[in-house]
Scaffold this motif. Sequence first.
Motif, PDB file in Angstrom:
ATOM      1  N   GLU A 115      88.151  40.814   9.289  1.00  0.00           N
ATOM      2  CA  GLU A 115      87.396  40.764  10.543  1.00  0.00           C
ATOM      3  C   GLU A 115      88.120  41.545  11.642  1.00  0.00           C
ATOM      4  O   GLU A 115      87.490  42.220  12.454  1.00  0.00           O
ATOM      5  CB  GLU A 115      87.188  39.302  10.962  1.00  0.00           C
ATOM      6  N   ALA A 116      89.445  41.465  11.637  1.00  0.00           N
ATOM      7  CA  ALA A 116      90.222  42.219  12.628  1.00  0.00           C
ATOM      8  C   ALA A 116      90.096  43.719  12.381  1.00  0.00           C
ATOM      9  O   ALA A 116      89.976  44.513  13.329  1.00  0.00           O
ATOM     10  CB  ALA A 116      91.689  41.796  12.566  1.00  0.00           C
ATOM     11  N   ARG A 117      90.092  44.137  11.128  1.00  0.00           N
ATOM     12  CA  ARG A 117      89.927  45.555  10.808  1.00  0.00           C
ATOM     13  C   ARG A 117      88.542  46.045  11.237  1.00  0.00           C
ATOM     14  O   ARG A 117      88.384  47.168  11.718  1.00  0.00           O
ATOM     15  CB  ARG A 117      90.137  45.793   9.306  1.00  0.00           C
ATOM     16  N   ALA A 118      87.548  45.177  11.060  1.00  0.00           N
ATOM     17  CA  ALA A 118      86.183  45.535  11.475  1.00  0.00           C
ATOM     18  C   ALA A 118      86.123  45.716  13.001  1.00  0.00           C
ATOM     19  O   ALA A 118      85.430  46.606  13.505  1.00  0.00           O
ATOM     20  CB  ALA A 118      85.200  44.459  11.026  1.00  0.00           C
ATOM     21  N   LEU A 119      86.860  44.872  13.720  1.00  0.00           N
ATOM     22  CA  LEU A 119      86.895  45.000  15.181  1.00  0.00           C
ATOM     23  C   LEU A 119      87.507  46.335  15.587  1.00  0.00           C
ATOM     24  O   LEU A 119      86.984  47.029  16.478  1.00  0.00           O
ATOM     25  CB  LEU A 119      87.695  43.842  15.784  1.00  0.00           C
ATOM     26  N   LEU A 120      88.596  46.708  14.943  1.00  0.00           N
ATOM     27  CA  LEU A 120      89.211  48.005  15.240  1.00  0.00           C
ATOM     28  C   LEU A 120      88.253  49.152  14.949  1.00  0.00           C
ATOM     29  O   LEU A 120      88.189  50.132  15.712  1.00  0.00           O
ATOM     30  CB  LEU A 120      90.489  48.173  14.418  1.00  0.00           C
ATOM     31  N   GLU A 121      87.509  49.034  13.880  1.00  0.00           N
ATOM     32  CA  GLU A 121      86.558  50.086  13.531  1.00  0.00           C
ATOM     33  C   GLU A 121      85.456  50.174  14.585  1.00  0.00           C
ATOM     34  O   GLU A 121      85.055  51.278  14.994  1.00  0.00           O
ATOM     35  CB  GLU A 121      85.964  49.804  12.145  1.00  0.00           C
ATOM     36  N   ARG A 122      84.968  49.010  15.032  1.00  0.00           N
ATOM     37  CA  ARG A 122      83.928  49.015  16.070  1.00  0.00           C
ATOM     38  C   ARG A 122      84.451  49.613  17.361  1.00  0.00           C
ATOM     39  O   ARG A 122      83.706  50.278  18.108  1.00  0.00           O
ATOM     40  CB  ARG A 122      83.427  47.590  16.335  1.00  0.00           C
ATOM     41  N   ARG A 123      85.723  49.383  17.659  1.00  0.00           N
ATOM     42  CA  ARG A 123      86.306  49.926  18.885  1.00  0.00           C
ATOM     43  C   ARG A 123      86.695  51.396  18.753  1.00  0.00           C
ATOM     44  O   ARG A 123      87.152  52.012  19.702  1.00  0.00           O
ATOM     45  CB  ARG A 123      87.555  49.114  19.282  1.00  0.00           C
ATOM     46  N   GLY A 124      86.525  51.953  17.565  1.00  0.00           N
ATOM     47  CA  GLY A 124      86.809  53.367  17.361  1.00  0.00           C
ATOM     48  C   GLY A 124      88.286  53.688  17.240  1.00  0.00           C
ATOM     49  O   GLY A 124      88.688  54.830  17.472  1.00  0.00           O
ATOM     50  N   ILE A 125      89.104  52.705  16.861  1.00  0.00           N
ATOM     51  CA  ILE A 125      90.546  52.926  16.718  1.00  0.00           C
ATOM     52  C   ILE A 125      90.837  53.456  15.318  1.00  0.00           C
ATOM     53  O   ILE A 125      90.616  52.753  14.317  1.00  0.00           O
ATOM     54  CB  ILE A 125      91.339  51.627  16.970  1.00  0.00           C
ATOM     55  N   ALA A 126      91.326  54.689  15.250  1.00  0.00           N
ATOM     56  CA  ALA A 126      91.622  55.312  13.963  1.00  0.00           C
ATOM     57  C   ALA A 126      92.855  54.672  13.332  1.00  0.00           C
ATOM     58  O   ALA A 126      93.700  54.078  14.027  1.00  0.00           O
ATOM     59  CB  ALA A 126      91.845  56.815  14.153  1.00  0.00           C
ATOM     60  N   GLU A 127      92.976  54.821  12.021  1.00  0.00           N
ATOM     61  CA  GLU A 127      94.110  54.232  11.308  1.00  0.00           C
ATOM     62  C   GLU A 127      95.434  54.808  11.803  1.00  0.00           C
ATOM     63  O   GLU A 127      96.430  54.082  11.955  1.00  0.00           O
ATOM     64  CB  GLU A 127      93.952  54.466   9.809  1.00  0.00           C
ATOM     65  N   ALA A 128      95.468  56.123  12.089  1.00  0.00           N
ATOM     66  CA  ALA A 128      96.717  56.737  12.581  1.00  0.00           C
ATOM     67  C   ALA A 128      97.113  56.140  13.924  1.00  0.00           C
ATOM     68  O   ALA A 128      98.300  55.910  14.189  1.00  0.00           O
ATOM     69  CB  ALA A 128      96.528  58.254  12.710  1.00  0.00           C
ATOM     70  N   THR A 129      96.129  55.869  14.770  1.00  0.00           N
ATOM     71  CA  THR A 129      96.403  55.259  16.083  1.00  0.00           C
ATOM     72  C   THR A 129      96.897  53.833  15.900  1.00  0.00           C
ATOM     73  O   THR A 129      97.836  53.394  16.571  1.00  0.00           O
ATOM     74  CB  THR A 129      95.133  55.268  16.950  1.00  0.00           C
ATOM     75  N   ARG A 130      96.268  53.111  14.975  1.00  0.00           N
ATOM     76  CA  ARG A 130      96.693  51.725  14.724  1.00  0.00           C
ATOM     77  C   ARG A 130      98.145  51.670  14.300  1.00  0.00           C
ATOM     78  O   ARG A 130      98.923  50.836  14.780  1.00  0.00           O
ATOM     79  CB  ARG A 130      95.806  51.093  13.646  1.00  0.00           C
ATOM     80  N   ARG A 131      98.528  52.591  13.400  1.00  0.00           N
ATOM     81  CA  ARG A 131      99.916  52.610  12.938  1.00  0.00           C
ATOM     82  C   ARG A 131     100.865  52.999  14.074  1.00  0.00           C
ATOM     83  O   ARG A 131     101.940  52.414  14.211  1.00  0.00           O
ATOM     84  CB  ARG A 131     100.064  53.595  11.767  1.00  0.00           C
ATOM     85  N   ALA A 132     100.467  53.977  14.852  1.00  0.00           N
ATOM     86  CA  ALA A 132     101.334  54.433  15.947  1.00  0.00           C
ATOM     87  C   ALA A 132     101.626  53.319  16.934  1.00  0.00           C
ATOM     88  O   ALA A 132     102.744  53.215  17.457  1.00  0.00           O
ATOM     89  CB  ALA A 132     100.693  55.622  16.657  1.00  0.00           C
ATOM     90  N   PHE A 133     100.651  52.470  17.196  1.00  0.00           N
ATOM     91  CA  PHE A 133     100.836  51.388  18.161  1.00  0.00           C
ATOM     92  C   PHE A 133     101.225  50.073  17.496  1.00  0.00           C
ATOM     93  O   PHE A 133     101.452  49.070  18.194  1.00  0.00           O
ATOM     94  CB  PHE A 133      99.563  51.198  18.990  1.00  0.00           C
ATOM     95  N   GLY A 134     101.309  50.050  16.162  1.00  0.00           N
ATOM     96  CA  GLY A 134     101.771  48.858  15.454  1.00  0.00           C
ATOM     97  C   GLY A 134     100.839  47.674  15.552  1.00  0.00           C
ATOM     98  O   GLY A 134     101.285  46.520  15.522  1.00  0.00           O
ATOM     99  N   ILE A 135      99.536  47.909  15.646  1.00  0.00           N
ATOM    100  CA  ILE A 135      98.573  46.814  15.814  1.00  0.00           C
ATOM    101  C   ILE A 135      98.504  45.988  14.528  1.00  0.00           C
ATOM    102  O   ILE A 135      98.473  46.526  13.413  1.00  0.00           O
ATOM    103  CB  ILE A 135      97.182  47.373  16.158  1.00  0.00           C
ATOM    104  N   GLY A 136      98.498  44.664  14.704  1.00  0.00           N
ATOM    105  CA  GLY A 136      98.460  43.756  13.557  1.00  0.00           C
ATOM    106  C   GLY A 136      97.454  42.645  13.764  1.00  0.00           C
ATOM    107  O   GLY A 136      96.544  42.741  14.602  1.00  0.00           O
ATOM    108  N   TYR A 137      97.640  41.560  13.002  1.00  0.00           N
ATOM    109  CA  TYR A 137      96.692  40.447  13.053  1.00  0.00           C
ATOM    110  C   TYR A 137      97.439  39.131  12.849  1.00  0.00           C
ATOM    111  O   TYR A 137      98.316  39.016  11.978  1.00  0.00           O
ATOM    112  CB  TYR A 137      95.632  40.611  11.958  1.00  0.00           C
TER     113      TYR A 137
END
Length: 618
Positions: free
Chosen positions: A134-156
Amino acid sequence: MSLTPAFLDELRARTSLSALVGKTVKLTKAGREHKGCCPFHNEKTPSFYVNDDKGFYHCFGCSAHGDAIRWMTDQRGLPFIDAVKELAAAAGLEMPAQDKRAVQKAERAKSLHDVMQAAAEWFETQLGGLDGAEARALLERRGIAEATRRAFGIGYAPDSRSKLRTALRDFGDAMLIEAGLLIQVDGPTGPREPYDRFRGRLMIPIRDARGKVIAFGGRIIGEGEPKYLNSPDTPLFDKGRTLYNLDRASAAARKADRVFVVEGYMDAIALAQGGIAEAVAPLGTALTEHQIERLWRMVDVPTLCLDGDGAGQKAAVRAAHRALPLLQPGKSLSFVTLPDGQDPDDVMKKGGASAFEELARQPEALVDRLWKHELAAEPLVTPEQRAGLRARLRELANTIADKEVRLEYVAAFNTRLWDFSHPERPSQSFRTFDNGKRGKAPYQPVSERVLAISKAGIDQVTIVPALFRGLILYPDMIRPLSETLVRIPVNAIRLRQVRERLLDAALHEDALDSARVLTILRQDALEPVVKKLGEVTLAFSFLAHKAEPEQARRDLALVAEKLDVGPAIETEIAEARTRYSDGWNERDYEEYVRLLKAKQRMDEVFMDALLPDEAPAA
């Protein structure tokens, strides 16, 4: 810990500055120095030099200057002591001994950093697991790319009261509580079992200037309150002193010479994903004094880009009020107002970086934001309401600690008050020349008598006392001319004191006459200066016995403008002559002629203010 000058000198001597700078800046050998493009401002031709022998760097474009320690604090954004520690480790120098309490505190902080890093890694792992769908789906809806997620260390953080506690049990409950990861409350019979603070949330690490995780921001997945939950204050984390994304934005801000302050994590992340890396965010509170001063270490005028709704605009005004007492020459804030109901993330989604850049191209100055806010605060129909506006502006200006900046705000507010109160005769109508940009100024042919006086020469030293005497005779002109008056260079200390008292009197007293002005000046022991002003013999209309009041006021404004704008035009003409001494192209020559014509118009209008048949007033 005591860092002696001898220790710091040894540290600088053991550090190869070119090698240090060369880690992030491409340098080439230039004689005994190294040169490259400056990392503190955008440039195409290298003007940044590093001198290992002398141990300093210098940019001839933006004047950035410093040694190895300054490089670490300004370019890397490290606190001073951390910069020294890092350089000492690289140079093989032992840091001076710390006292026992300092050692214990440092060890404690190190352990807490270990805890936070372990938690950040665990949250990232959970995002990739089954529970993180569900958290990954939220990131996808917000348009956050995987490279951006890794760069900012976003988790759950899973929706559980004990999963994090179990995963990090080796650190012990006491340390997890101190790090703000667990919550423990007291029950009727003693402390209850601690439980995970963050549950069912997208986890965004908050890092210090060195990039170390010191806290977390958690966004709820789905419905629930609060929408965002931050770590509490801990030995590592003080939310009033921390800015989100500071570690990534610092270098980018110095290079671009700008930094945007946005409202939330996702705004900063969205801008960074779109290529605008120089964005930071406060952490759920209004911008604090400490955060403003931290921003000023990056750029002189940070830009607040808060949401376009009412709450965002109120936050902008709160930040403006908080910044006022701290203002210094060159240090301020500016503002970008987004479309109503939109935040930077919305702008980036709809129009990309170009849409945001278009909004950010012309930020609003701090003085204009304050003026518009006070102007809209209440109706301004009655004299009492207008007096209230004047009083509020006076109160705002008086909060500024720096005297020079305070006087500038007094002048700026007075000019706006004049324009508001006299729409039929705004202060800009006095501006008859401005480097030729306002078109040809109206003037009558200058008489032979006036031209003769012009040829004889009347320098600025003579004109300034005449201007101040005219202001004493026509004190109602001080307010509309205040912005011009503060820019006029005045070398004599006593004359500068006269100017300050005139501006101050005009700000605080609504009905000034000459007698009152003279009383104020005499109370400040400026009687000798007033007496000398009375000896001025230049035949300006505003000094004449029988002057027509409107002409005298107009001529007073013209003379003030000459003193303000004249030196700039003279300088431009001199620079043009030097710059093009080897030859002119057509465009350069047209620019030079334009400057000469502007000077001629200015001199003619100025000389028209002289009345050769009149004697000065007593």
